[in-house]
Design a protein around this motif. Structure first.
Motif, PDB file in Angstrom:
ATOM      1  N   PHE A 334       0.838  -1.199   0.000  1.00 14.51           N
ATOM      2  CA  PHE A 334       0.000   0.000   0.000  1.00 14.51           C
ATOM      3  C   PHE A 334       0.876   1.253   0.000  1.00 14.51           C
ATOM      4  N   LEU A 335       0.570   2.175  -0.902  1.00 16.11           N
ATOM      5  CA  LEU A 335       1.261   3.464  -0.957  1.00 16.11           C
ATOM      6  C   LEU A 335       0.257   4.580  -0.693  1.00 16.11           C
ATOM      7  N   PRO A 356       4.781  -8.127  -7.081  1.00 15.43           N
ATOM      8  CA  PRO A 356       4.123  -7.233  -6.123  1.00 15.43           C
ATOM      9  C   PRO A 356       2.942  -6.494  -6.754  1.00 15.43           C
ATOM     10  N   LEU A 357       1.929  -6.252  -5.943  1.00 20.63           N
ATOM     11  CA  LEU A 357       0.770  -5.481  -6.361  1.00 20.63           C
ATOM     12  C   LEU A 357       0.729  -4.198  -5.542  1.00 20.63           C
ATOM     13  N   ILE A 358       0.918  -3.059  -6.197  1.00 19.84           N
ATOM     14  CA  ILE A 358       0.882  -1.767  -5.520  1.00 19.84           C
ATOM     15  C   ILE A 358      -0.550  -1.241  -5.538  1.00 19.84           C
ATOM     16  N   VAL A 359      -1.084  -0.972  -4.347  1.00 18.13           N
ATOM     17  CA  VAL A 359      -2.414  -0.384  -4.211  1.00 18.13           C
ATOM     18  C   VAL A 359      -2.240   1.043  -3.714  1.00 18.13           C
ATOM     19  N   TYR A 360      -2.877   1.981  -4.378  1.00 23.40           N
ATOM     20  CA  TYR A 360      -2.666   3.399  -4.084  1.00 23.40           C
ATOM     21  C   TYR A 360      -4.017   4.120  -4.102  1.00 23.40           C
ATOM     22  N   PRO A 361      -4.089   5.359  -3.579  1.00 26.24           N
ATOM     23  CA  PRO A 361      -5.360   6.097  -3.569  1.00 26.24           C
ATOM     24  C   PRO A 361      -5.877   6.380  -4.979  1.00 26.24           C
ATOM     25  N   LEU A 382      -0.316  -2.604 -10.799  1.00 29.86           N
ATOM     26  CA  LEU A 382      -0.794  -1.363 -10.196  1.00 29.86           C
ATOM     27  C   LEU A 382      -2.318  -1.379 -10.141  1.00 29.86           C
ATOM     28  N   ARG A 383      -2.883  -1.021  -8.977  1.00 31.96           N
ATOM     29  CA  ARG A 383      -4.330  -0.904  -8.833  1.00 31.96           C
ATOM     30  C   ARG A 383      -4.640   0.284  -7.913  1.00 31.96           C
ATOM     31  N   SER A 384      -5.615   1.079  -8.283  1.00 38.76           N
ATOM     32  CA  SER A 384      -6.115   2.064  -7.334  1.00 38.76           C
ATOM     33  C   SER A 384      -6.912   1.328  -6.264  1.00 38.76           C
ATOM     34  N   LEU A 385      -7.199   2.002  -5.146  1.00 34.96           N
ATOM     35  CA  LEU A 385      -7.911   1.351  -4.052  1.00 34.96           C
ATOM     36  C   LEU A 385      -9.262   0.815  -4.516  1.00 34.96           C
TER      37      LEU A 385
END
Length: 394
Positions: A334-335, A356-361, A382-385
């Motif tokens: 989570f970023l 890795p899967l980065i979840v961000y706002p 990459l995925r938004s929340l």
């Protein structure tokens, strides 16, 4: 994941229908907390801001407030003589105070004393914000109220976050885990303007609005390894980078920004360039930039208000992440802000986390940004929340 769609913070604003300025004050708060600043953390159109200024049908008091609809609830009461003189409205407020006491750390009532002498008539013990003692125009006081409430919401969410981490501890015991938020003032010692602005921010934080009880303000001592400082305080840190003419040319200033980005601390750039920056530093992007004239003391409050917004957003995000830990795979990272290429420097090694899967706002990155990530780091998803909550697959 149903619990992850529940709002982290809902704000209620209460004022008596005969208080003529109540609507203007409430609208200013609503505009601030529902604007784009908060929508990427809270989703939709920002934080939920709900009014209580009219009596419910068939009643002499407003509709009740459901304290179960969000993880935390803040209730702002604009206490003017009209409200205090109405026993049905004061009874409504007192009942809310009793209810919030039962709900613990996640709910609080914030009385605003619009005129002197109203607090005694309200009949509650909660500490009030003293609108009646503030000076300036209505706009000035609304701006100060917004900053004061943002600060109070930060304090409330900091307590709530510790409660999420340590649910077995009671409120008194949690105090032992709470630390001041560390504010680092990053500036070039080779610019008199940078030193002047840093001193002005430091003085305002120490002297005004009780912020010194919540924030510790530091410069980074020359020669000290900034990443070690951040490692010690990373979960309760924020930075103001004072961008003067020589800032980007100074090695330690560049290091400070890079480390702040790597450790995802809230960061605000105070743009104070007077002539020219010979080398635009690429890692100062993707964060709020506030224009501050070298001798513009009136902008210091704006910088502090923007910093408070970033700290509140960070607490909102950390609460969301803490709630998600029980359902997130170990490969999810989570970023607190949209990822950029420097975010790749903090990823675990491929041998430990191959994909890795980065979840961000929210909102999702633009197509061109995603293509760049795909070319440079094809193993990273990459995925938004909102996309992650919906189980989106690409």
């Amino acid at each position: 994941m149903d619990n992850l769609t529940r709002p982290i913070l809902v704000l209620y604003i209460i004022w008596h229908p005969d208080f003529s300025v109540g609507g203007a004050i409430a609208d200013a708060l609503r505009e601030h907390f529902r604007r784009k600043l908060y929508e990427n953390i809270a989703g939709g159109t920002g934080l939920s801001v709900i009014y209580r200024f009219a009596c419910a049908p068939g009643s002499t008091a407003p509709l009740p407030i459901d304290l179960n609809e969000a993880e935390t609830t803040a209730i702002v009461v604009l206490a003017d003589p009209n409200l205090v003189a109405d026993p049905d409205w004061t009874g409504y407020v007192r009942e809310l105070v009793d209810q919030t006491e039962l709900f613990g750390l996640g709910t609080r009532v914030f009385p605003i004393a619009i005129e002197s002498g109203v607090l005694g008539g309200l009949g509650i013990e909660e500490q009030a914000l003293r609108w009646d003692l503030w000076t300036g125009s209505l706009g000035d006081r609304r701006q100060r109220l917004t900053a004061e409430l943002t600060y109070e919401f930060c304090r409330m969410l900091r307590h709530y976050l510790e409660h999420l981490k340590r649910p077995a501890e009671d409120e008194v015991a949690l105090e032992a885990y709470l630390k001041k938020v560390q504010i680092f003032l990053s500036h070039s010692k080779h610019d008199a303007d940078g030193e002047q602005i840093a001193n002005a921010i430091r003085s305002r934080l120490h002297d005004g609005h009780g912020l010194a009880s919540f924030f510790d303000v530091h410069d980074i001592p020359a020669g000290l390894r900034f990443h070690k400082v951040l490692l010690q305080q990373v979960r309760v840190s924020a930075m103001v980078a004072i961008h003067t003419d020589s800032y980007s040319s100074r090695e330690w200033c560049r290091r400070e920004v890079i480390e702040a980005k790597r450790w995802n601390v809230p960061l605000v750039v105070a743009n104070s360039i007077s002539e020219i920056d010979e080398r635009g530093f690429p890692y100062m992007g993707n964060v709020p930039v506030v224009r501050v004239e070298p001798h513009g003391a009136d902008r210091i409050d704006f910088v502090i208000g923007r910093l408070l917004d970033e700290v509140l957003k960070d607490f909102l995000w950390r609460c969301r992440v803490e709630l998600a830990r029980g359902v997130a795979d170990q490969d999810v990272i989570f970023l607190p802000r949209p990822p950029e290429l420097i975010s790749l420097a903090s990823l675990p090694p491929a041998i430990d986390v191959p994909e890795p899967l980065i979840v961000y706002p929210d909102p999702p990155l633009s197509a061109e940004e995603e293509r760049l990530f795909a070319e440079i780091a094809p193993r990273v998803q990459l995925r938004s929340l909102t996309e992650w909550l919906a189980g989106a697959v690409r």
